[in-house]
Design a protein around this motif. Structure first.
Motif, PDB file in Angstrom:
ATOM      1  N   UNK A  18       0.822  -1.235  -0.010  1.00 21.88           N
ATOM      2  CA  UNK A  18       0.048   0.100   0.033  1.00 21.88           C
ATOM      3  C   UNK A  18       0.930   1.332  -0.020  1.00 21.88           C
ATOM      4  N   UNK A  19       0.540   2.285  -0.654  1.00 25.20           N
ATOM      5  CA  UNK A  19       1.104   3.431  -0.500  1.00 25.20           C
ATOM      6  C   UNK A  19      -0.152   4.618  -0.534  1.00 25.20           C
ATOM      7  N   UNK A  20      -0.066   5.591   0.183  1.00 20.25           N
ATOM      8  CA  UNK A  20      -1.128   6.590   0.445  1.00 20.25           C
ATOM      9  C   UNK A  20      -0.642   8.104   0.568  1.00 20.25           C
ATOM     10  N   UNK A  21      -1.590   9.224   0.587  1.00 21.61           N
ATOM     11  CA  UNK A  21      -0.903  10.261   0.866  1.00 21.61           C
ATOM     12  C   UNK A  21      -2.440  11.113   1.093  1.00 21.61           C
ATOM     13  N   UNK A  22      -2.018  12.434   1.589  1.00 18.39           N
ATOM     14  CA  UNK A  22      -3.135  13.336   1.939  1.00 18.39           C
ATOM     15  C   UNK A  22      -3.862  13.851   0.830  1.00 18.39           C
TER      16      UNK A  22
ATOM     17  N   UNK B 170       6.566   6.129  -4.969  1.00 23.88           N
ATOM     18  CA  UNK B 170       7.869   5.960  -5.365  1.00 23.88           C
ATOM     19  C   UNK B 170       8.931   5.462  -4.184  1.00 23.88           C
ATOM     20  N   UNK B 171       8.503   5.678  -3.037  1.00 19.45           N
ATOM     21  CA  UNK B 171       9.239   4.941  -1.912  1.00 19.45           C
ATOM     22  C   UNK B 171       9.279   3.480  -1.932  1.00 19.45           C
ATOM     23  N   UNK B 172       7.720   3.194  -2.021  1.00 16.18           N
ATOM     24  CA  UNK B 172       7.530   1.699  -2.232  1.00 16.18           C
ATOM     25  C   UNK B 172       8.301   0.961  -3.118  1.00 16.18           C
ATOM     26  N   UNK B 173       8.204   1.710  -4.585  1.00 23.48           N
ATOM     27  CA  UNK B 173       8.877   1.061  -5.598  1.00 23.48           C
ATOM     28  C   UNK B 173      10.425   1.057  -5.424  1.00 23.48           C
TER      29      UNK B 173
ATOM     30  N   UNK C 200       4.340  -4.058  -7.546  1.00 18.69           N
ATOM     31  CA  UNK C 200       2.857  -3.812  -7.420  1.00 18.69           C
ATOM     32  C   UNK C 200       2.398  -2.737  -6.287  1.00 18.69           C
ATOM     33  N   UNK C 201       1.529  -1.859  -6.575  1.00 16.46           N
ATOM     34  CA  UNK C 201       1.362  -0.994  -5.592  1.00 16.46           C
ATOM     35  C   UNK C 201      -0.122  -0.568  -5.554  1.00 16.46           C
ATOM     36  N   UNK C 202      -0.866  -0.618  -4.330  1.00 16.49           N
ATOM     37  CA  UNK C 202      -2.175  -0.025  -4.219  1.00 16.49           C
ATOM     38  C   UNK C 202      -1.938   1.590  -3.909  1.00 16.49           C
TER      39      UNK C 202
ATOM     40  N   UNK D  66       5.126  -0.521 -13.869  1.00 17.94           N
ATOM     41  CA  UNK D  66       4.663  -0.526 -12.243  1.00 17.94           C
ATOM     42  C   UNK D  66       2.949  -0.815 -12.258  1.00 17.94           C
ATOM     43  N   UNK D  67       2.835  -1.892 -11.693  1.00 24.04           N
ATOM     44  CA  UNK D  67       1.393  -2.412 -11.364  1.00 24.04           C
ATOM     45  C   UNK D  67       0.720  -1.727 -10.461  1.00 24.04           C
ATOM     46  N   UNK D  68      -0.337  -0.993 -11.055  1.00 17.98           N
ATOM     47  CA  UNK D  68      -0.982   0.095  -9.906  1.00 17.98           C
ATOM     48  C   UNK D  68      -2.562  -0.522  -9.766  1.00 17.98           C
ATOM     49  N   UNK D  69      -2.778  -0.425  -8.304  1.00 20.07           N
ATOM     50  CA  UNK D  69      -4.089  -1.114  -7.884  1.00 20.07           C
ATOM     51  C   UNK D  69      -4.714   0.155  -7.123  1.00 20.07           C
ATOM     52  N   UNK D  70      -6.035   0.077  -6.954  1.00 21.91           N
ATOM     53  CA  UNK D  70      -7.059   0.912  -6.241  1.00 21.91           C
ATOM     54  C   UNK D  70      -8.222   0.219  -5.455  1.00 21.91           C
ATOM     55  N   UNK D  71      -8.369   0.705  -4.200  1.00 21.54           N
ATOM     56  CA  UNK D  71      -9.440   0.149  -3.564  1.00 21.54           C
ATOM     57  C   UNK D  71     -10.517   1.043  -3.226  1.00 21.54           C
ATOM     58  N   UNK D  72     -11.706   0.839  -3.836  1.00 16.45           N
ATOM     59  CA  UNK D  72     -12.939   1.941  -3.360  1.00 16.45           C
ATOM     60  C   UNK D  72     -13.596   1.390  -2.221  1.00 16.45           C
ATOM     61  N   UNK D  73     -13.390   0.031  -1.554  1.00 19.24           N
ATOM     62  CA  UNK D  73     -13.856  -0.035  -0.326  1.00 19.24           C
ATOM     63  C   UNK D  73     -15.609  -0.349  -0.153  1.00 19.24           C
ATOM     64  N   UNK D  74     -16.133  -0.727  -1.045  1.00 15.24           N
ATOM     65  CA  UNK D  74     -17.562  -1.103  -1.175  1.00 15.24           C
ATOM     66  C   UNK D  74     -18.478   0.075  -1.264  1.00 15.24           C
ATOM     67  N   UNK D  75     -17.923   1.420  -1.425  1.00 17.63           N
ATOM     68  CA  UNK D  75     -18.718   2.602  -1.224  1.00 17.63           C
ATOM     69  C   UNK D  75     -19.435   2.854  -2.536  1.00 17.63           C
ATOM     70  N   UNK D  76     -19.439   2.258  -3.805  1.00 19.27           N
ATOM     71  CA  UNK D  76     -20.010   2.933  -4.844  1.00 19.27           C
ATOM     72  C   UNK D  76     -21.514   2.320  -5.335  1.00 19.27           C
TER      73      UNK D  76
END
Length: 401
Positions: free
Chosen positions: A122-126, A136-139, A145-147, A204-214
């Protein structure tokens, strides 16, 4: 061989974990993960009061019979508490069987289908800029592969971006409430992946999580908006109790879809897999009833070209990750394994043979599933009541977290 004792161990080295330890009259023992994040003591009580007394004296080698006994014999089947309890027992029994055979669990399942297991973190930011830096840090750490998750302008920190520990709280704490806006989210997220592709290219493999909200049509629109950025997948777009809703999502987007971390039986994903409405099934050993049940789901998914992608967040103990990795190494339809990492105390409480290197994991070749628990150290981290957050819309309506 007979089961002589079963211990239920609850420890909190940064998170609450429930561990099952099955001891036999021949000195062999096995451990399993029975953690249900935010409802840990419900599973511990289920095991202590309703499961353990039934299994003393049983032959631990009869794994399938014991699984059916705990599932069919309960009459009130399925549900997260029941299936986590069964999972803890089942993982421990497979650990014993593989130790008795003097081989790593993946060999007992049929042997390896690959040399190593691709994982994502996982990688996240404000905001977008901060998330791009985090990716970039995770890479640089070796992940392939990074979410990526970003905060949304006009909203306080949301799922995937809040830096607070969502599973550790004072005894009198109540669930934290987050604020959600679908419109603000959907207008902002495509810009994140545009910037990520500009910064890191297409490899780079990119992933994203919507967490059931749509809703299904919102998920379809988001998937279509993200198509130019070639995501590895879009995860948990809608509340998956309504499996048929994925028909609408699938109809409108070619972005790969993943779901299943909250599923606890094959029945929760049957239609999704049969109709090929998803590309990755994310059930995990602790929530789906253990190695026995997860292997069944993986086999079923392979018939329909659906790949595996076990949930691997920090709210499952390293025991569950170990069991998942043995299944990952075996599964012919393996896709990817989530790996959010663990704190140093967690590694110490749960010594393990699995290892990470160059964006991949391997379960190791220790007999059993290769994970143990240090009971003395575990006792130094007593349980703390804690909750996952809840979410509300900006007008106060309770929403999916």
């Amino acid at each position: 061989m007979k089961i002589t004792d079963i211990k239920i161990i609850v420890t909190a080295p940064g998170r609450n974990f429930v561990t099952v330890k099955i001891i036999t009259d021949e000195g062999l023992y096995g451990v399993g993960d029975a953690t249900l994040n935010g409802r840990e003591l419900a599973v511990a009580a289920y095991l202590t009061e309703h499961v353990v007394p039934c299994l003393i004296g049983h032959d631990p080698a009869r794994i399938e019979d014991i699984w059916q006994y705990l599932y069919k014999g309960a009459y009130w089947r399925r549900g997260p508490v029941t299936m986590c309890a069964i999972a803890g027992i089942d993982m421990a029994l497979w650990d014993i069987k593989a130790k008795a055979a003097n081989m790593p669990l993946y060999q007992l399942l049929g042997g390896a289908s690959r040399e190593r297991v691709l994982c994502y973190t996982h990688a996240s930011g404000a905001d977008i800029a901060e998330t791009v830096e985090a990716v970039g840090r995770r890479q640089e750490e070796g992940y392939l592969a990074i979410r990526a998750q970003t905060g949304i302008p006009g909203l306080p920190p949301i799922y995937g971006t809040d830096k607070s520990n969502t599973n550790s709280a004072a005894a009198d704490a109540l669930p934290r409430e987050e604020v959600w806006s679908t419109a603000k989210y959907m207008n902002y997220v495509p810009a994140l992946f545009e910037e990520l592709r500009k910064a890191y290219g297409t490899e780079l493999h990119l992933l994203h999580d919507t967490h059931h909200r749509l809703t299904p049509i919102e998920a379809a629109r988001l998937g279509k908006d993200l198509e130019p950025y070639r995501l590895f997948w879009l995860e948990d777009t809608v509340a998956a109790e309504h499996q048929e809703g994925f028909r609408l999502v699938r109809q409108h987007t070619t972005t790969p879809l993943a779901v299943g971390e909250v599923f606890n039986s094959i029945w929760d994903c049957r239609l999704l897999i049969e109709e090929q409405l998803i590309d990755y099934i994310r059930t995990t050993a602790v929530h789906a009833g253990g190695v026995t049940a997860l292997r069944r789901i993986m086999d079923f998914a392979s018939v329909y070209n659906v790949r595996t992608a076990c949930h691997g967040a920090m709210d499952m103990s390293p025991i569950c990750l170990g069991a998942n990795l043995h299944l990952d190494l075996w599964a012919p339809n393996f896709g990817i394994q989530e790996y959010s990492g663990y704190t140093e105390p967690m590694h110490e409480v749960f010594p393990h043979a699995w290892r990470f290197a160059d964006g991949h994991l391997h379960p190791g070749d220790t007999p059993g599933h290769g994970v143990d628990i240090d009971e003395t150290l575990a006792a130094k981290y007593p349980y703390e009541r804690a909750y996952l957050p809840v979410a509300r819309l900006e007008d106060g309506t309770l929403w999916h977290w």
